[in-house]
Design an enzyme around this catalytic site. Structure first.
Site, PDB file in Angstrom:
ATOM      1  N   CYS A 411       0.805  -1.221   0.000  1.00 25.71           N
ATOM      2  CA  CYS A 411       0.000   0.000   0.000  1.00 25.71           C
ATOM      3  C   CYS A 411       0.836   1.268   0.000  1.00 25.71           C
ATOM      4  O   CYS A 411       0.285   2.363  -0.058  1.00 25.71           O
ATOM      5  CB  CYS A 411      -0.962  -0.010   1.184  1.00 25.71           C
ATOM      6  SG  CYS A 411      -2.276  -1.236   1.003  1.00 25.71           S
ATOM      7  N   GLU A 413       2.983   2.675   2.311  1.00 24.86           N
ATOM      8  CA  GLU A 413       3.294   3.504   3.476  1.00 24.86           C
ATOM      9  C   GLU A 413       4.643   3.224   4.106  1.00 24.86           C
ATOM     10  O   GLU A 413       5.114   4.013   4.935  1.00 24.86           O
ATOM     11  CB  GLU A 413       2.200   3.356   4.547  1.00 24.86           C
ATOM     12  CG  GLU A 413       2.172   2.024   5.276  1.00 24.86           C
ATOM     13  CD  GLU A 413       1.285   0.998   4.612  1.00 24.86           C
ATOM     14  OE1 GLU A 413       0.893   0.034   5.282  1.00 24.86           O
ATOM     15  OE2 GLU A 413       0.982   1.172   3.416  1.00 24.86           O
TER      16      GLU A 413
END
Length: 735
Positions: A411, A413
């Site tokens: 994702c 991050e």
């Protein structure tokens, strides 16, 4: 009305990441509290959001010995006690100081003021704690099979896996040395034998009685060993006597058998057989390509396709949803093909894609370099069309690192080195927001929440890792990610329009103060444990499922819409999830088979949803007109303001990276997107753009609906608030 309004000054602090320059500038408690009023609030011990109970039961509650599910207080007790036991041992041996920390941790978790990542909620305090790590990056070791072994094991454990497929990593392996044929055999008494035979997966030349077969053990490592054997046979320089490789899957438990370690049910041997057949097809094609070009090595897209086959195998059973990130450097020979590979949505759907850029790319783009410009334009066009690929900035991600960071987790991050891993948790900002219009923020509680979450995650890095090389990286980095949920709710309930917060210096100062609290807490607990302090400590990760427990806005993402369809995916082989699907069907809600999961095991239910934040703001004392002005949704915020908001969190609070999706209208002028990307490229470590076009992507997690449609459907059933239980492209795992 006290809503923040645009100002004439939009100046950005000179440092790219202001909280990283030199020694951390610690903010003491008194000066930090002085940023706003201080108060302590009395709240109910715990309360689920509108759909929190369903998400909790489906995703995080474990089965008890009597067959019942854990309650939220039981999970909090298990997780808080289990986390402290990682470093302090069994509870009877704890000191008074440790007991006090347990009390505070339990207090904040029970009230959902802090929520560790879903991996912790499900696995902490349970025998076999190797599932505490949310994200991983796969290595490219001396033997290429080691990469695939790592990927399959981490995916099967429920973790997300990123990989950098650039040719510089793959050139060392050359091409497959030979062509092979794979044969899968199974004992006729196996419950799945006939189904596999009918599907054409079983050999017609060999039987399970043949002594020369490779017997696949019924375990994660057993499946990985089969992949390793097959890939090594393709790539070994030693003589291979037989081109036929025979794998006996008779020991693999049958389809539907219960999986105790991670939950769910077994997929049976059929997905394993299909995976071995797919890998053989890919590597045979690579071998024939090499026969025409002696300088040929296995190509990035071939390695990606093998990892996709591994992910499809894992996704076929249990509660696991394979999540991957695939990165390729902008100067790689296959970069153009990589950018367009997901124009066909049926390909590589288990992975998010990112073009790896750097300072050199930025300079080339500014200088009008023909290749950089052409590639950038191709990326922008594909972003606008289907949201793939994104950008991942290698130089920004490597700032302050001790090991080379090669790509992010799925994702985006957390940037990680090869064999890197991370643990994640969130502070619920919404919990500390004012409880009345113009009321105070509980800054003392907010500060303590950040300290407790940081200390929790540093202890979580002591969780067991099955890979010794990965454990060595973790021991050197101790990387953690303290993030947030409820960011938009937190600022909106204070009277600020979320799109304008990035313009307000006082709000930026608040984020810097929170970063300093986290950094100091991580430093303190590391000193207590006599370990290196974490290389990085903050992030903003997707909090879809965990924010749904609470019923607040996810992470730092803005609301999708005031009224919308939320699609939730269920595994029909899990009885409790099958019951949810049937209940939805009986109510008349839209129920479909997931088009992405070829196994047919995943069902998709669409629930009508209304943004809870709107009603919550009205309950604080705002009029409906004022609330409608304050509560912004994605379609009301410009691309520039969205990326500026991401840049604010990156500059002031986050030292890892941010998972943030810049949703755009499908009719967006590519020139507008191009201008925004060029403007913010040097201030954000990763960029994800997703066109808000339900017709371009089947079964999107969220789809806007009118108020009239909502009122018509909401009598049947309603989903709770939150943004999304997945990252933007749907590749993120449930946990």
């Amino acid at each position: 009305m006290s809503a923040g309004s645009p100002t004439t000054s939009t100046a950005t602090p000179t440092p790219v990441f202001s909280h990283h320059q030199g020694a951390p500038h610690l903010v003491t408690t008194p000066s930090f509290v002085a940023l706003d009023e201080t108060a302590t609030f009395t709240e109910p011990e715990w309360k689920f959001g509108p759909s929190g109970a369903v998400v909790f039961s489906r995703t995080y509650a474990r089965d008890l010995p009597n067959g019942e599910k854990e309650t939220w207080p039981q999970v909090v007790q298990r997780v808080a006690e289990g986390n402290l036991a990682l470093v302090h041992g069994p509870r009877p041996t704890w000191s008074a100081k440790v007991e006090k920390e347990f009390e505070r941790l339990h207090h904040f978790m029970l009230r959902m003021a802090i929520i560790p990542g879903g991996r912790h909620l499900y696995a902490t305090g349970v025998k076999g704690r190797e599932f505490l790590f949310n994200c991983h990056v796969a290595p490219w070791p001396a033997k290429i099979s080691g990469h695939f072994d790592f990927v399959l094991n981490r995916l099967a454990e429920g973790g997300g896996v990123g990989a950098n497929y650039s040719t510089r990593f793959l050139a060392q392996y050359g091409a497959p040395r030979r062509q092979l044929q794979v044969h899968v055999v199974c004992d006729p008494s196996h419950p799945d034998y006939q189904e596999m035979l009918d599907a054409g997966l079983l050999s017609t030349e060999y039987s399970s009685g043949w002594m020369g077969s490779f017997d696949v053990d019924d375990s994660r490592q057993g499946w990985a060993d089969a992949v390793t054997d097959l890939v090594d046979t393709f790539f070994t320089d030693d003589a291979v006597l037989h081109q036929n490789r025979v794998f006996d899957v008779s020991r693999v438990r049958w389809k539907g058998a219960r999986l105790k370690t991670f939950g769910g049910v077994a997929s049976g041997p059929a997905p394993l057989a299909q995976m071995l057949i797919s890998i053989t097809r890919i590597l045979n094609a690579s071998y024939f390509s090499a026969a025409r070009d002696l300088s040929f090595c296995i190509q990035p897209l071939d390695a990606m396709e093998i990892d996709h086959a591994l992910a499809e195998c894992v996704i076929a059973g249990g509660k696991r949803r394979s999540a991957r990130m695939s990165g390729l450097h902008w100067k790689d020979p296959q970069a153009r093909r990589f950018v367009t590979i997901k124009q066909d949505s049926s390909l590589h759907w288990t992975s998010n894609l990112s073009v790896i850029i750097d300072d050199e790319f930025e300079q080339a783009l500014r200088a009008g370099d023909p290749y950089a410009t052409e590639l950038h334009n191709l990326v922008v066009a594909n972003m606008a069309a289907n949201g793939e690929p994104g950008y991942w900035h290698a130089d920004l991600n490597n700032f302050g690192e001790i090991n080379e960071v090669v790509i992010s987790n799925p994702c985006g991050e957390i940037g990680l080195p090869e064999r890197g891993a991370c643990v994640l948790g969130s502070v619920n900002l919404d919990y500390f927001a004012p409880k009345r219009r113009g009321g105070p923020v509980d800054w003392l509680g907010l500060e303590e929440a950040h300290r407790l979450m940081a200390r929790f995650l540093v202890r979580a890095t002591f969780g067991t890792m099955n890979d010794a090389g990965q454990a060595a990286v973790m021991n050197s980095e101790r990387r953690i990610g303290v993030g947030h949920m409820g960011a938009q709710a937190f600022f909106t309930k204070r009277g600020y329009r979320y799109s304008q917060v990035w313009r307000l210096p006082a709000k930026r100062k608040e984020l810097r103060g929170l970063y300093d609290v986290v950094r100091q807490a991580a430093r303190d607990v590391s000193f207590e444990l006599r370990i290196p302090e974490p290389v990085k400590v903050t992030t903003e990760a997707p909090t879809g499922s965990t924010s749904m427990l609470v019923g607040t806005t996810p992470s730092v993402q803005e609301l999708f819409a005031v009224h919308y369809w939320r699609r939730i995916r269920f595994n029909k082989n899990v009885p409790s999830e099958a019951a949810e699907v049937e209940a939805a069907r009986m109510k008349g809600l839209p129920v479909e088979v997931c088009v992405a999961d070829k196994s047919g095991n995943t069902m998709v239910v669409a629930y009508p949803t209304r943004a809870a934040l709107l009603d919550e703001v009205i309950a604080l004392g705002y009029s409906e007109a004022e609330a409608l002005e304050l509560v912004e949704s994605q379609d009301q915020i410009s691309i520039d303001d969205k990326l500026a908001t991401q840049a604010m969190f990156q500059q002031e609070y986050v030292d890892n990276a941010i998972s943030y999706t810049c949703n755009i209208d499908p009719g967006t002028d590519p020139a507008e997107l191009d201008a925004a990307l060029r403007k913010h490229m040097s201030r954000i470590k990763g960029t994800t753009v997703m066109p808000d076009d339900a017709t371009a992507r089947p079964q999107p997690p969220l789809e806007r609906m009118s108020r009239e449609e909502y009122e018509r459907w909401s009598a049947l059933a309603e989903a709770g608030e939150g943004y999304n239980e997945e990252c933007a492209t749907g590749a993120c795992p449930v946990r």
